[in-house]
Write a protein that holds these residues in place. Sequence first.
Motif, short mmCIF file in Angstrom:
data_model
loop_
_atom_site.label_atom_id
_atom_site.label_comp_id
_atom_site.label_asym_id
_atom_site.label_seq_id
_atom_site.Cartn_x
_atom_site.Cartn_y
_atom_site.Cartn_z
N PHE A 164 35.09 21.66 44.80
CA PHE A 164 34.68 22.18 46.64
C PHE A 164 35.65 21.31 47.93
O PHE A 164 34.79 21.43 48.93
CB PHE A 164 33.08 21.84 45.95
N ILE A 165 36.04 20.37 47.38
CA ILE A 165 36.17 19.29 48.26
C ILE A 165 37.08 20.24 49.13
O ILE A 165 37.35 19.46 50.72
CB ILE A 165 36.02 17.72 48.20
N SER A 175 35.76 14.03 54.47
CA SER A 175 35.40 15.23 54.02
C SER A 175 34.22 14.46 52.42
O SER A 175 33.42 15.13 52.50
CB SER A 175 36.22 16.14 53.75
N GLU A 176 34.31 13.63 51.87
CA GLU A 176 33.91 12.57 51.49
C GLU A 176 32.46 12.51 51.55
O GLU A 176 31.65 12.15 50.79
CB GLU A 176 34.91 11.58 50.32
N MET A 177 32.50 11.84 52.69
CA MET A 177 30.73 12.24 53.00
C MET A 177 30.16 13.12 53.06
O MET A 177 29.25 12.83 52.55
CB MET A 177 31.29 11.28 54.58
N ILE A 178 30.74 14.31 53.75
CA ILE A 178 30.31 15.48 53.71
C ILE A 178 29.50 16.06 52.23
O ILE A 178 28.52 16.50 52.00
CB ILE A 178 30.99 16.78 54.30
N MET A 179 30.81 15.31 51.05
CA MET A 179 30.00 15.65 50.12
C MET A 179 29.41 14.39 49.40
O MET A 179 28.29 15.39 48.64
CB MET A 179 31.76 15.42 48.83
N ALA A 180 29.10 13.70 49.66
CA ALA A 180 28.21 12.47 49.64
C ALA A 180 26.86 13.38 50.04
O ALA A 180 26.07 13.45 49.38
CB ALA A 180 28.61 11.28 49.68
#
Length: 202
Positions: free
Chosen positions: A128-129, A147-152
């Motif tokens: 999904f990332i 993007s990793e912050m969005i995933m978090a």
Amino acid sequence: MDKKAEILRCGKELFSTHGFKSTGIADITKMAGIAAGTFYLYFSSKEKLFMELFLEENVKLKREILAAIDPNGDPLAVIQEMMKRNMEGMASNPILREWYNKEVFAKIEEKYREEHGLDYVDFMYTSFIEIVKNWQAEGKLRQDIDSEMIMAIFSTVIIIDEHKEDIGLQFFPKIQEYLTEFIIKGLTGTMDLPAGRQESVE
């Protein structure tokens, strides 16, 4: 006979028919035609057996969801579709449905954490990332947030499942629908703001 496979088969059938709480080890061993001691050679407890089944069913559901979504679709529609399929999958599967059974969810969640349940669906994060990065590249999601912050942020919607008792079981899973909607609208710049405070996301 593969005794572990037979225990899993009987456990799945009994848990699915009678539920986690009403199924005992004696019921499982009787159906499997084995002694109690044999059960403990493979599983230390009823909870351990149930969690192995739960994790297997959860992985299967998440893989089905990933295969069904359109990564090129509108972010809000895709996320809502994922949430809908997840909730429907949880509700229709008697093993997964126990996650929302107020009589037993505390035990199930404890075992889920012990078994590092989130690690089993790490493939979903990895897949999904990439979708999130593509959405950002296409201008569908804010690019000023990593993007990793969005995933978090997305992960918090999932993790609050483990705090149902603190928040109130009566709010689940509807609260996750609302949070998902608010997050996506914030990430796409479509969140309705009070008059005089309309802002565009650059």
